[in-house]
Scaffold this motif. Structure first.
Motif, PDB file in Angstrom:
ATOM      1  N   GLY A  62       0.834  -1.208   0.000  1.00  0.00           N
ATOM      2  CA  GLY A  62       0.000   0.000   0.000  1.00  0.00           C
ATOM      3  C   GLY A  62       0.859   1.244   0.000  1.00  0.00           C
ATOM      4  O   GLY A  62       1.657   1.464   0.917  1.00  0.00           O
ATOM      5  N   ALA A  66       1.171   6.468   4.662  1.00  0.00           N
ATOM      6  CA  ALA A  66       1.875   5.575   5.584  1.00  0.00           C
ATOM      7  C   ALA A  66       2.855   4.687   4.837  1.00  0.00           C
ATOM      8  O   ALA A  66       4.010   4.525   5.256  1.00  0.00           O
ATOM      9  CB  ALA A  66       0.864   4.712   6.353  1.00  0.00           C
ATOM     10  N   GLU A  85       1.812  -1.139  -4.807  1.00  0.00           N
ATOM     11  CA  GLU A  85       0.635  -0.256  -4.860  1.00  0.00           C
ATOM     12  C   GLU A  85      -0.277  -0.714  -5.999  1.00  0.00           C
ATOM     13  O   GLU A  85       0.183  -0.975  -7.102  1.00  0.00           O
ATOM     14  CB  GLU A  85       1.085   1.202  -5.047  1.00  0.00           C
ATOM     15  CG  GLU A  85      -0.003   2.184  -5.417  1.00  0.00           C
ATOM     16  CD  GLU A  85      -1.200   2.217  -4.463  1.00  0.00           C
ATOM     17  OE1 GLU A  85      -1.003   2.226  -3.221  1.00  0.00           O
ATOM     18  OE2 GLU A  85      -2.345   2.213  -4.961  1.00  0.00           O
ATOM     19  N   ARG A  86      -1.565  -0.763  -5.708  1.00  0.00           N
ATOM     20  CA  ARG A  86      -2.503  -1.294  -6.722  1.00  0.00           C
ATOM     21  C   ARG A  86      -2.770  -0.294  -7.846  1.00  0.00           C
ATOM     22  O   ARG A  86      -3.134  -0.687  -8.949  1.00  0.00           O
ATOM     23  CB  ARG A  86      -3.822  -1.700  -6.064  1.00  0.00           C
ATOM     24  CG  ARG A  86      -4.583  -0.561  -5.447  1.00  0.00           C
ATOM     25  CD  ARG A  86      -5.877  -1.015  -4.768  1.00  0.00           C
ATOM     26  NE  ARG A  86      -6.297   0.003  -3.809  1.00  0.00           N
ATOM     27  CZ  ARG A  86      -7.445   0.007  -3.189  1.00  0.00           C
ATOM     28  NH1 ARG A  86      -8.315  -0.947  -3.409  1.00  0.00           N
ATOM     29  NH2 ARG A  86      -7.744   0.961  -2.327  1.00  0.00           N
ATOM     30  N   LEU A  93      -5.187   8.120  -0.374  1.00  0.00           N
ATOM     31  CA  LEU A  93      -6.315   9.061  -0.344  1.00  0.00           C
ATOM     32  C   LEU A  93      -5.849  10.516  -0.401  1.00  0.00           C
ATOM     33  O   LEU A  93      -6.587  11.398  -0.836  1.00  0.00           O
ATOM     34  CB  LEU A  93      -7.156   8.825   0.914  1.00  0.00           C
ATOM     35  CG  LEU A  93      -7.975   7.530   0.883  1.00  0.00           C
ATOM     36  CD1 LEU A  93      -8.552   7.217   2.255  1.00  0.00           C
ATOM     37  CD2 LEU A  93      -9.098   7.633  -0.140  1.00  0.00           C
ATOM     38  N   VAL A  99      -7.898  14.217  -1.094  1.00  0.00           N
ATOM     39  CA  VAL A  99      -8.031  14.696   0.278  1.00  0.00           C
ATOM     40  C   VAL A  99      -6.792  15.558   0.562  1.00  0.00           C
ATOM     41  O   VAL A  99      -5.792  15.050   1.037  1.00  0.00           O
ATOM     42  CB  VAL A  99      -8.084  13.475   1.212  1.00  0.00           C
ATOM     43  CG1 VAL A  99      -7.925  13.869   2.639  1.00  0.00           C
ATOM     44  CG2 VAL A  99      -9.358  12.687   0.990  1.00  0.00           C
ATOM     45  N   PRO A 101      -5.798  18.456   2.395  1.00  0.00           N
ATOM     46  CA  PRO A 101      -5.170  19.045   3.592  1.00  0.00           C
ATOM     47  C   PRO A 101      -4.442  17.999   4.437  1.00  0.00           C
ATOM     48  O   PRO A 101      -5.020  16.980   4.815  1.00  0.00           O
ATOM     49  CB  PRO A 101      -6.359  19.613   4.389  1.00  0.00           C
ATOM     50  CG  PRO A 101      -7.524  19.554   3.459  1.00  0.00           C
ATOM     51  CD  PRO A 101      -7.266  18.430   2.513  1.00  0.00           C
ATOM     52  N   LEU A 103      -3.626  17.078   7.659  1.00  0.00           N
ATOM     53  CA  LEU A 103      -4.111  17.523   8.973  1.00  0.00           C
ATOM     54  C   LEU A 103      -3.239  16.998  10.114  1.00  0.00           C
ATOM     55  O   LEU A 103      -2.493  16.035   9.951  1.00  0.00           O
ATOM     56  CB  LEU A 103      -5.549  17.047   9.185  1.00  0.00           C
ATOM     57  CG  LEU A 103      -6.611  17.660   8.269  1.00  0.00           C
ATOM     58  CD1 LEU A 103      -7.979  17.047   8.549  1.00  0.00           C
ATOM     59  CD2 LEU A 103      -6.664  19.168   8.390  1.00  0.00           C
ATOM     60  N   ALA A 169      -2.299  -6.661  -3.834  1.00  0.00           N
ATOM     61  CA  ALA A 169      -2.066  -7.768  -2.906  1.00  0.00           C
ATOM     62  C   ALA A 169      -3.378  -8.510  -2.707  1.00  0.00           C
ATOM     63  O   ALA A 169      -4.427  -7.892  -2.479  1.00  0.00           O
ATOM     64  CB  ALA A 169      -1.535  -7.250  -1.580  1.00  0.00           C
ATOM     65  N   ASP A 206      -5.702  -5.205   5.023  1.00  0.00           N
ATOM     66  CA  ASP A 206      -5.866  -6.448   4.236  1.00  0.00           C
ATOM     67  C   ASP A 206      -4.889  -7.526   4.694  1.00  0.00           C
ATOM     68  O   ASP A 206      -5.250  -8.698   4.813  1.00  0.00           O
ATOM     69  CB  ASP A 206      -5.607  -6.175   2.744  1.00  0.00           C
ATOM     70  CG  ASP A 206      -6.702  -5.334   2.100  1.00  0.00           C
ATOM     71  OD1 ASP A 206      -7.669  -4.979   2.796  1.00  0.00           O
ATOM     72  OD2 ASP A 206      -6.568  -5.031   0.899  1.00  0.00           O
ATOM     73  N   ARG A 383      -4.080   4.299   8.723  1.00  0.00           N
ATOM     74  CA  ARG A 383      -5.396   4.395   9.376  1.00  0.00           C
ATOM     75  C   ARG A 383      -5.886   3.075   9.958  1.00  0.00           C
ATOM     76  O   ARG A 383      -6.993   3.021  10.501  1.00  0.00           O
ATOM     77  CB  ARG A 383      -6.417   5.007   8.417  1.00  0.00           C
ATOM     78  CG  ARG A 383      -6.711   4.196   7.171  1.00  0.00           C
ATOM     79  CD  ARG A 383      -7.727   4.926   6.276  1.00  0.00           C
ATOM     80  NE  ARG A 383      -7.712   4.456   4.923  1.00  0.00           N
ATOM     81  CZ  ARG A 383      -8.465   3.455   4.453  1.00  0.00           C
ATOM     82  NH1 ARG A 383      -9.288   2.824   5.252  1.00  0.00           N
ATOM     83  NH2 ARG A 383      -8.390   3.105   3.188  1.00  0.00           N
ATOM     84  N   ARG A 396      -6.790   8.663  12.131  1.00  0.00           N
ATOM     85  CA  ARG A 396      -6.884   8.299  10.712  1.00  0.00           C
ATOM     86  C   ARG A 396      -6.337   9.363   9.775  1.00  0.00           C
ATOM     87  O   ARG A 396      -6.180   9.102   8.581  1.00  0.00           O
ATOM     88  CB  ARG A 396      -8.349   8.004  10.348  1.00  0.00           C
ATOM     89  CG  ARG A 396      -9.212   9.238  10.284  1.00  0.00           C
ATOM     90  CD  ARG A 396     -10.677   8.931  10.038  1.00  0.00           C
ATOM     91  NE  ARG A 396     -11.452  10.153  10.037  1.00  0.00           N
ATOM     92  CZ  ARG A 396     -11.641  10.929   8.989  1.00  0.00           C
ATOM     93  NH1 ARG A 396     -11.155  10.602   7.824  1.00  0.00           N
ATOM     94  NH2 ARG A 396     -12.353  12.047   9.095  1.00  0.00           N
ATOM     95  N   ILE A 398      -3.902  12.251   7.824  1.00  0.00           N
ATOM     96  CA  ILE A 398      -2.633  12.042   7.119  1.00  0.00           C
ATOM     97  C   ILE A 398      -1.419  12.261   8.028  1.00  0.00           C
ATOM     98  O   ILE A 398      -0.447  11.502   7.969  1.00  0.00           O
ATOM     99  CB  ILE A 398      -2.588  12.944   5.861  1.00  0.00           C
ATOM    100  CG1 ILE A 398      -3.669  12.484   4.879  1.00  0.00           C
ATOM    101  CG2 ILE A 398      -1.213  12.911   5.190  1.00  0.00           C
ATOM    102  CD1 ILE A 398      -4.044  13.506   3.827  1.00  0.00           C
TER     103      ILE A 398
END
Ligand SMILES: Cc1cc2nc3c(=O)[nH]c(=O)nc-3n(C[C@H](O)[C@H](O)[C@H](O)COP(=O)(O)OP(=O)(O)OC[C@H]3O[C@@H](n4cnc5c(N)ncnc54)[C@H](O)[C@@H]3O)c2cc1C
Length: 442
Positions: A62, A66, A85-86, A93, A99, A101, A103, A169, A206, A383, A396, A398
C-alpha cells in the motif's frame, strides 16, 4: 442476515450481479486443501505454483502516506525495501482521494504552547511541496495532488525503494505465524513477493486480515471528493447570484477541492457497497456542478475531476499489542516505546466540555500499537493501526499516518537487521534511528 443486507443483495441480484449467496469477505479465505464438495455458491480455486518475482528485507503493501513513509524510512536505514501499490500513483487518499489538507501538523505541548509536531519523512514531504510552491497554509497545509504524487515518487526513487505499481495484494502464504510471501494479482498474472518483514499500509488492514490477526471493523462515512475549476471567475455581482458549495482553495489558483461527508455507517470492505456509492456519488457530483453552473455568475465553473480513489474513511482497525485511547491523547500520556508524536485537528468532547483544536494536546504513539499479537514479521501503519474508535478522527488523518508509517519502516528494518521478531524488536534502536531520521519523539 439482517434486512439491510438482504435488501442490498436482493437488489444486486435483480440487477444480475449475484449468482448465488455472497460470502462475507472474511469467509473468502481459501482453505489450503478441500477434500469435500464446495459449499453451494462457492467455487474451488485450484492450487498452483506462483513465481516469486521480488524479494526484499522489508515489503510494504500500500503506497498511501503511511506506505511511502514506511518504504522510504526502511530504505534509508540501509535495508532493501519493496513497495507495492494497486494504482498508478503514490499518496493513497491524500492524492488519489483528492483529500488535500495534511491535517494534525500542530498541537499544544505540555508547556501549553502550540507547536508543529510534523517532522521526519512526513515533514520532509511537506517541505518539498512548499519548495515547489504546491502547498498553501502553514498549519494543516493543503497540497496539490499531482505535485504530491511527483514528490512521493521522487522520494521513493531517491531512497532506492523497489516500486511495484499496478498490482493488488490478494493474499499471503504463512507458516507458524511467519509470513513467507505476499500474493499479488497483476497483468503479469498472479505473482509472489517475499519480505523478511511485511508492513501493512493498505489502510484497510488487508494483510493482517489474511494473517489471521484480530481486529475491529468500523463502518463509517464514505465520500467522493472532487475538484472544480474557474472559481476565480465567479462574478458575485451578477443579479440572481447565490452562494453555492464550491469547496476550499488549493495551491492552483482558481481550483477548489470539494469534500464529501457521504453516507454514514458504510462498509468499506463490501464490493457492492463501494460500487453503489461510486455510481451514486459520481451522479450527485455531476448534478451539483451543473446546478452551480446554472447559477448566475458561476457559468464558467467546471468539474475538473472526481477522485480516482473512493473515500473510505475507516474499515479494519488492528487489535495490536496496545490499543491507543482518546484518554492517552488528551492527557499527555508518555510511553517508553514512543515512536512518534501526532497533532490534532478537530474539537473533541473531553472532561465535560468541547475542547477546540487550538487547545488539543500533542499525543505520543507507542510502538506496541503497530505490532500485531501473533504474526512475527508483520507491522501495521496508517489508518488501520491499533487505536480505540473514540480516537478515530485524529488517528486516521494524514499527519498521524505519516508518523506511524515512518516508524513502522524503521522498526521493520531494525527487526530484520537484528534477526528478531517484530514483537522483540529493539525499541531503543528504533527510537535512535527515528531520531537520526529527524522524527519528533516528544
Ligand atoms: C473523504 C475523506 C476526506 C478526508 N479528509 C482528510 C483531510 O482533510 N485531511 C487528512 O489529513 N485526512 C483526511 N482523510 C483521511 C486520510 O485521507 C486517510 O485516512 C489517509 O490517507 C490514510 O492513509 P493510509 O496510508 O493509511 O491509507 P490510504 O491513504 O488509504 O492508502 C492506502 C494505499 O494502499 C493501496 N492499497 C490498498 N489495498 C491494497 C492492496 N490490497 N494491494 C495493493 N495496494 C493496496 C491503496 O491503493 C492506497 O494507495 C479523509 C479521508 C476521506 C475518505
Amino acid at each position: 442476515m439482517d434486512r439491510r443486507t438482504l435488501l442490498s443483495r436482493a437488489s444486486a441480484a435483480a440487477a444480475g450481479l449475484i449468482l448465488g449467496p455472497r460470502p462475507a469477505a472474511a469467509d473468502a479465505r481459501a482453505p489450503e486443501s478441500l477434500d469435500r464438495a464446495p459449499t453451494p455458491g462457492m467455487v474451488v480455486e485450484p492450487a498452483r505454483e506462483v513465481p516469486v518475482v521480488a524479494e526484499a528485507d522489508v515489503v510494504v503493501i500500500g503506497g498511501g502516506p503511511a506506505g511511502v513513509a514506511a518504504a522510504v524510512a526502511a530504505a534509508r536505514t540501509g535495508a532493501s525495501a519493496l513497495l507495492v501499490e494497486r494504482y498508478n500513483h503514490l499518496g493513497g487518499l491524500w492524492t488519489g482521494g483528492l483529500v488535500l489538507p495534511l491535517l494534525a501538523t500542530h498541537a499544544v505541548g505540555p508547556d501549553r504552547r502550540r507547536r508543529r509536531v510534523l517532522a521526519g519523512i512526513g515533514g520532509e514531504m511537506a517541505e518539498r511541496l512548499v519548495a515547489l510552491k504546491m502547498s498553501i497554509e502553514e498549519v494543516n497545509p493543503v497540497v496539490d495532488p499531482e505535485a504530491a504524487k511527483y514528490v512521493l515518487d521522487a522520494m521513493v526513487q531517491e531512497a532506492g525503494v523497489q516500486m511495484l505499481y499496478h498490482c493488488w495484494a490478494a493474499g499471503l502464504v504463512s507458516h507458524d505465524g511467519v509470513i513467507d510471501a505476499v500474493l499479488l494479482e497483476s497483468k503479469s498474472g498472479r505473482v509472489a513477493v517475499r519480505g523478511k518483514v511485511v508492513v501493512d499500509c493498505t489502510g484497510d488492514g488487508d494483510v493482517f486480515h489474511w494473517a489471521g490477526e484480530a481486529y475491529d471493523t468500523m463502518q463509517y462515512h464514505i465520500g467522493l471528493v472532487h475538484r472544480v475549476g474557474n472559481v476565480h471567475r465567479i462574478d458575485r455581482s451578477r443579479p440572481g447570484f447565490q452562494e453555492r458549495q464550491i469547496g476550499e482553495p488549493t495551491p492552483i489558483p482558481g481550483v477548489n477541492w470539494v469534500n464529501m461527508h457521504g453516507e454514514s455507517d458504510q462498509d468499506g470492505l463490501d464490493l457492492f457497497t463501494l460500487s453503489r456509492l461510486q455510481q451514486k456519488y459520481r451522479r450527485e457530483i455531476w448534478e451539483h456542478v451543473e446546478k452551480v453552473r446554472a447559477t448566475p455568475g458561476c457559468e464558467e465553473v467546471f468539474l475538473l475531476d472526481t477522485a480516482s480513489q473512493l473515500g473510505v474513511r475507516m474499515s479494519r482497525i488492528l487489535e495490536g499489542q496496545y490499543r491507543l485511547t482518546l484518554k492517552d491523547s488528551m492527557t499527555y500520556r508518555t510511553f517508553d516505546d514512543a515512536i512518534g508524536v501526532s497533532g490534532a485537528w478537530t474539537s473533541v468532547l473531553w472532561g465535560g466540555r468541547k475542547v477546540p483544536e487550538e487547545e488539543r494536546p500533542l499525543w505520543q504513539i507507542p510502538y506496541r500499537s503497530l505490532v500485531p499479537k501473533r504474526t512475527k514479521n508483520l507491522l501495521a501503519a496508517g489508518r488501520c493501526f491499533s487505536f480505540e474508535r473514540a480516537l478515530v478522527e485524529d488517528a486516521r488523518v494524514i499527519g498521524a499516518c505519516l508518523i506511524t508509517g515512518h516508524a513502522a519502516g524503521v522498526a521493520a528494518a531494525v527487526a530484520v537487521g537484528n534477526g528478531t521478531s517484530v514483537q522483540e524488536a529493539d525499541v531503543g534502536r528504533i527510537r535512535a534511528l527515528l531520531a537520526q531520521q529527524k522524527a519528533y519523539l516528544g
